[in-house]
Motif scaffolding. Structure first.
Motif, mmCIF file in Angstrom:
data_model
loop_
_atom_site.group_PDB
_atom_site.id
_atom_site.type_symbol
_atom_site.label_atom_id
_atom_site.label_comp_id
_atom_site.label_asym_id
_atom_site.label_seq_id
_atom_site.Cartn_x
_atom_site.Cartn_y
_atom_site.Cartn_z
ATOM 1 N N UNK A 112 67.989 18.853 48.134
ATOM 2 C CA UNK A 112 69.019 18.654 47.117
ATOM 3 C C UNK A 112 68.981 17.202 46.636
ATOM 4 N N UNK A 113 68.345 16.985 45.485
ATOM 5 C CA UNK A 113 68.140 15.611 45.014
ATOM 6 C C UNK A 113 69.224 15.098 44.057
ATOM 7 N N UNK A 114 70.391 15.779 43.992
ATOM 8 C CA UNK A 114 71.416 15.354 43.023
ATOM 9 C C UNK A 114 72.018 14.009 43.452
ATOM 10 N N UNK A 115 72.082 13.094 42.512
ATOM 11 C CA UNK A 115 72.668 11.778 42.775
ATOM 12 C C UNK A 115 74.153 11.847 42.423
#
Lengths: 386, 386
Positions: free
Chosen positions: A8-11
């Protein structure tokens, strides 16, 4: 735990005035931005102006797609795809709740293929090869779309409300400012809380049920949600409660609670045709369906339901059988939804016995965990909800 | 909750035989791979051969840096940097526990600068501009390095054990197979469990203390850890318990439990010079320091310590004052560490009263949350631990 892959690469930019991070957040992307939003409440609250000012400072050219409605529809997605192609859009910015974000996600993959987005992705479920990058500014905590890789779109013509997953539609960033939710009407708050709780249930009430880290995390999140919901309903400007509600809705679907679990989604599968046919709010539909579904499958996992009553609702087990504990846990869910002012029956949604067959016909039966649902099961659950 | 930014792009492959995903995991990176490992146990277990076979199938050229020891040292990092430059390494693969991974991370940033890695990053804390990408195959759950952006390296010449953070050293992927931990000696298991619990404490015992989602998640994780630790100590081949231990150690430091919290790290700051001076295992040092630290700061947050006793250890509050609950919570921690066979006193680490001044001199006093620690506080805490 079952084997799993997690990514999950959401910033996340979380907190008051984090909208001021927008300029920095959009900096790595191309100059032509499509701003996607809903019915215009962001103009009344001043958020629209703040967003435009940040985008201008970042040197971006802004195009707009307003008017995304709850249960977002294929028509709006086609309109957005057309706009993206015509204006050569580099980045999509969703400002709103889950409907706006999901519409954005569908546009993101749809604009990068020559084929029909609905048939290709939402019917066939084909993996997307490319997508326009997107970011979000969340105003309604509920769907978790700001931190997941799913989109749900409704095709009004065919009464289908379908889901599509792709890692390409993870938002590159999501800005979560709890103060943006202070002005939400109580019914939208309640729907969001029910939706969040329902997401956690879909993951928690599924195998494996022997002790595992993920269930412990889910129990912690449910307790936090219940506390924050009550505090925010009592005082809509309670920052800490609003912050907890907002972050809980994101964590619920960020993937952490899926890890090592089978996961369920049956209640969502039953609710989707209700929204698609009657245009009721998703959270309101879940408030009616989910407790009845739990009641229906309770006997398949009595120990888990008893544990739920004790760990989440702090029901004292003294003198109670496993079954009595299980029943009490579900009773607490119903009472909690009632406390929020959420609907409890199909009648309150304007749905009657005569509608049950149509809903059952449209229910996707591929979702299940404790029990493979048949059409008859769906009818039984809906009858319980009349 | 305080404002926070969250970002964790590590791709996790979790489960039995997930080493078979290695070929796919390394595919996006260049052909020249440096395999970094420790004392050779991976050769005895057959893991080394499986890794090499996957890398060969992926068409990679493999170089090796064996011999990374616990409390990894600057010398090994310099050796790795030299090797990376000479062989033009494209990707680093750490196979081992936290020491191997941390050594890899330091090499990753060190090889991309002409300046001295220790002075630039671990003393000055300058942001790295570039890093060689890295991946990990974890064999000892403990430090959480497989899913965080930190590295801890020891400079034996100066008795400094320092930390460095950079988003560039997040592993691109981490492969977590719980069966790889079945053969761990009991003392390494115990150290890993203490280290994991200590990480959660550093985040949990810090402001804010009013209800917040992150504390609820931490409580869930602590409960899962306690259960799994007991089960794994009783039966080292209990897959579910091993899986829970492994995943708990990763989640503890993936950032989720930092969100909205001040975070502490004082116990780690006190323990680091103990490892650096006496080369004791980090987990063993923490088992001695952390309970005494909690005892020392308990009065600064009595309600939080009382809550800890009830929520994590299920201490019945009936008839107990807040203080009595707080004391009981810490007593349970000490009893739990004893149950694991971990040391409880500095004497068991070979450290005496005469050593306290040297340890206090080397303790970084910039870490604190409930109480700004002075050198005198550190001395007091260490005296309690004699």
């Amino acid at each position: 735990m079952y084997d799993f892959h997690y990514y999950n690469p959401v910033r996340i930019y979380f907190g008051k005035d984090q909208v001021n991070q927008l300029k920095e957040a959009v900096a790595p992307y191309g100059p032509r931005i499509l701003l996607v939003y809903g019915g215009g409440s962001i103009k009344r609250t001043g958020l629209y102006d703040r967003v435009l000012s940040q985008l201008r400072e970042a040197g971006k050219t802004v195009f707009e797609l307003p008017g995304v409605m709850p249960n977002p529809r294929t028509e709006k997605v086609y309109e957005g795809i057309e706009l993206c192609r015509r204006e050569n859009i580099d980045f999509l910015l969703a400002v709103g709740g889950g409907s706006v974000i999901d519409c954005c996600k569908a546009i993101a993959v749809g604009a990068k293929t020559d084929r029909d987005f609905w048939q290709t992705f939402f019917i066939n479920g084909e993996p997307a090869a490319d997508a326009i990058p997107l970011g979000t500014i969340l105003t309604i905590p509920a769907t978790g779309s700001e931190m997941d890789m799913s989109a749900v779109i409704t095709n009004w013509a065919t009464s289908e409300k379908n889901n599509y997953d792709s890692p390409l539609i993870y938002p590159r960033f999501s800005i979560l400012d709890p103060t943006l939710t202070f002005t939400l009407p109580k019914n939208q708050m309640a729907n969001g809380i029910v939706d969040t709780m329902s997401h956690i249930f879909e993951l928690y009430f599924s195998p494996p049920d022997e002790d595992n880290v993920t269930d412990y995390l889910a129990e912690g999140l449910l307790r936090a949600l219940i506390r924050a919901a009550r505090a925010a309903m009592a005082d809509p400007t309670d920052y800490d409660a609003r912050a907890d509600l907002m972050w809980t809705s994101s964590v619920a679907l960020c993937g952490m609670l899926n890890n090592g679990k089978k996961t369920d989604w049956a209640s969502h599968c039953i609710e989707h045709p209700i929204s698609a046919l009657f245009d009721v709010a998703h959270g309101a539909g879940l408030a009616v369906v989910h407790p009845n579904y739990l009641e229906y499958v309770r006997s398949c996992a009595p120990a888990k339901f008893a544990r739920f009553a004790q760990r989440v609702w702090e029901v004292d087990p003294a003198g109670k059988s496993q079954d009595e504990l299980a029943v009490e846990g579900i009773r607490r869910v119903k009472a909690f939804f009632r406390e929020l002012g959420a609907p409890a029956t199909l009648a309150e949604l304007g749905v009657g016995e005569a509608d049950i067959d149509r809903i059952a016909d449209l229910t996707d039966l591929s979702c299940w965990s404790y029990k493979p649902l048949t059409r008859e099961d769906v009818v039984n659950i809906l009858r319980m909800a009349l």
